[in-house]
Design a protein around this motif. Structure first.
Motif, mmCIF file in Angstrom:
data_model
loop_
_atom_site.group_PDB
_atom_site.id
_atom_site.type_symbol
_atom_site.label_atom_id
_atom_site.label_comp_id
_atom_site.label_asym_id
_atom_site.label_seq_id
_atom_site.Cartn_x
_atom_site.Cartn_y
_atom_site.Cartn_z
ATOM 1 N N THR A 21 -39.302 9.103 33.065
ATOM 2 C CA THR A 21 -40.353 10.037 32.657
ATOM 3 C C THR A 21 -40.468 10.040 31.148
ATOM 4 O O THR A 21 -39.585 9.542 30.434
ATOM 5 C CB THR A 21 -40.033 11.465 33.144
ATOM 6 N N LEU A 22 -41.552 10.569 30.652
ATOM 7 C CA LEU A 22 -41.777 10.652 29.209
ATOM 8 C C LEU A 22 -40.688 11.478 28.540
ATOM 9 O O LEU A 22 -40.233 11.145 27.450
ATOM 10 C CB LEU A 22 -43.161 11.264 28.941
ATOM 11 N N LEU A 23 -40.228 12.504 29.182
ATOM 12 C CA LEU A 23 -39.170 13.348 28.630
ATOM 13 C C LEU A 23 -37.868 12.560 28.480
ATOM 14 O O LEU A 23 -37.176 12.684 27.470
ATOM 15 C CB LEU A 23 -38.965 14.569 29.528
ATOM 16 N N GLU A 24 -37.521 11.729 29.440
ATOM 17 C CA GLU A 24 -36.315 10.920 29.356
ATOM 18 C C GLU A 24 -36.422 9.883 28.240
ATOM 19 O O GLU A 24 -35.454 9.634 27.513
ATOM 20 C CB GLU A 24 -36.051 10.224 30.696
ATOM 21 N N THR A 29 -34.697 8.178 22.916
ATOM 22 C CA THR A 29 -35.138 7.736 21.585
ATOM 23 C C THR A 29 -34.557 8.635 20.501
ATOM 24 O O THR A 29 -34.103 8.156 19.459
ATOM 25 C CB THR A 29 -36.680 7.732 21.501
ATOM 26 N N SER A 30 -34.548 9.939 20.722
ATOM 27 C CA SER A 30 -34.002 10.854 19.712
ATOM 28 C C SER A 30 -32.497 10.678 19.564
ATOM 29 O O SER A 30 -31.963 10.758 18.462
ATOM 30 C CB SER A 30 -34.359 12.296 20.040
ATOM 31 N N VAL A 31 -31.782 10.400 20.658
ATOM 32 C CA VAL A 31 -30.340 10.144 20.572
ATOM 33 C C VAL A 31 -30.082 8.873 19.764
ATOM 34 O O VAL A 31 -29.211 8.842 18.888
ATOM 35 C CB VAL A 31 -29.715 10.049 21.984
ATOM 36 N N LEU A 32 -30.847 7.832 20.033
ATOM 37 C CA LEU A 32 -30.698 6.588 19.259
ATOM 38 C C LEU A 32 -31.044 6.796 17.786
ATOM 39 O O LEU A 32 -30.405 6.224 16.896
ATOM 40 C CB LEU A 32 -31.569 5.482 19.862
ATOM 41 N N LEU A 33 -32.036 7.605 17.498
ATOM 42 C CA LEU A 33 -32.421 7.910 16.123
ATOM 43 C C LEU A 33 -31.294 8.640 15.396
ATOM 44 O O LEU A 33 -30.959 8.312 14.257
ATOM 45 C CB LEU A 33 -33.702 8.754 16.106
ATOM 46 N N ILE A 34 -30.682 9.589 16.047
ATOM 47 C CA ILE A 34 -29.559 10.334 15.441
ATOM 48 C C ILE A 34 -28.387 9.399 15.170
ATOM 49 O O ILE A 34 -27.771 9.452 14.101
ATOM 50 C CB ILE A 34 -29.147 11.514 16.349
ATOM 51 N N ILE A 35 -28.094 8.529 16.105
ATOM 52 C CA ILE A 35 -27.001 7.564 15.917
ATOM 53 C C ILE A 35 -27.323 6.626 14.748
ATOM 54 O O ILE A 35 -26.467 6.340 13.904
ATOM 55 C CB ILE A 35 -26.735 6.773 17.212
ATOM 56 N N GLY A 36 -28.557 6.161 14.654
ATOM 57 C CA GLY A 36 -28.957 5.262 13.570
ATOM 58 C C GLY A 36 -28.880 5.919 12.206
ATOM 59 O O GLY A 36 -28.389 5.322 11.241
#
Length: 162
Positions: A21-24, A29-36
């Motif tokens: 889903t769009l929410l997932e 994406t936000s988790v990957l952004l925080i890690i980056g």
């Protein structure tokens, strides 16, 4: 169609894969952004620490080299003059005149050796940018003190006169 209670979905849908889903997608994406962002900031800090450590090591090596040269020059000198016009220290011997001067523009302590009418020889000892060298005599010792604003203890070189 029957509902299988053990897996909570219809048996007919078993062969098909469910789409995200769009929410997932936004959450991953936000988790990957925080890690980056975290990795980039850690890398920047490690790089900065490495650069400071390297320059600190270079200054320490320069001061160690200066220590050996200054001690030899003072030991060989017949006359020691402190705080001349542009010089911190002037050492006079049969071999010639050696002047130590501080260059605030380049941040170097410059050793100039002049023998008679021959061209002078220059040695440069890079020091930290905020270093303030001063020379004094204490009995039979010539003391070169290099204070730094961000360090609590100065570097001190003591050279014994003959």
């Amino acid at each position: 169609m029957r509902i299988d209670p053990s897996i909570g979905r219809r048996e007919g849908a078993r062969g098909r894969r469910r789409a995200m889903t769009l929410l997932e997608v936004m959450a991953s994406t936000s988790v990957l952004l925080i890690i980056g962002v975290s990795a980039a900031s850690i890398l920047a800090k490690v790089t900065d620490i490495g650069a400071r450590s390297s320059s600190s090591q270079q200054y320490r090596q320069s001061v160690q080299r200066l220590s050996g040269v200054l001690r030899r020059d003072v030991r060989d000198a017949e006359q020691v003059n402190l705080d001349g016009d542009d010089t911190l220290l002037e050492l006079v011997s049969d071999a010639g005149v050696i002047r130590y001067a501080w260059s605030s523009e380049s941040g170097d302590l410059v050793r100039q050796w002049q023998r008679g009418e021959l061209p002078s020889r220059l040695d440069r000892f890079p020091l930290p940018p905020d270093c303030q060298p001063s020379v004094r005599e204490s009995g039979d010792l010539v003391v070169l003190e290099m204070k730094q604003s961000r360090r609590q203890h100065p570097w001190i070189i003591e050279a014994k006169r003959p």
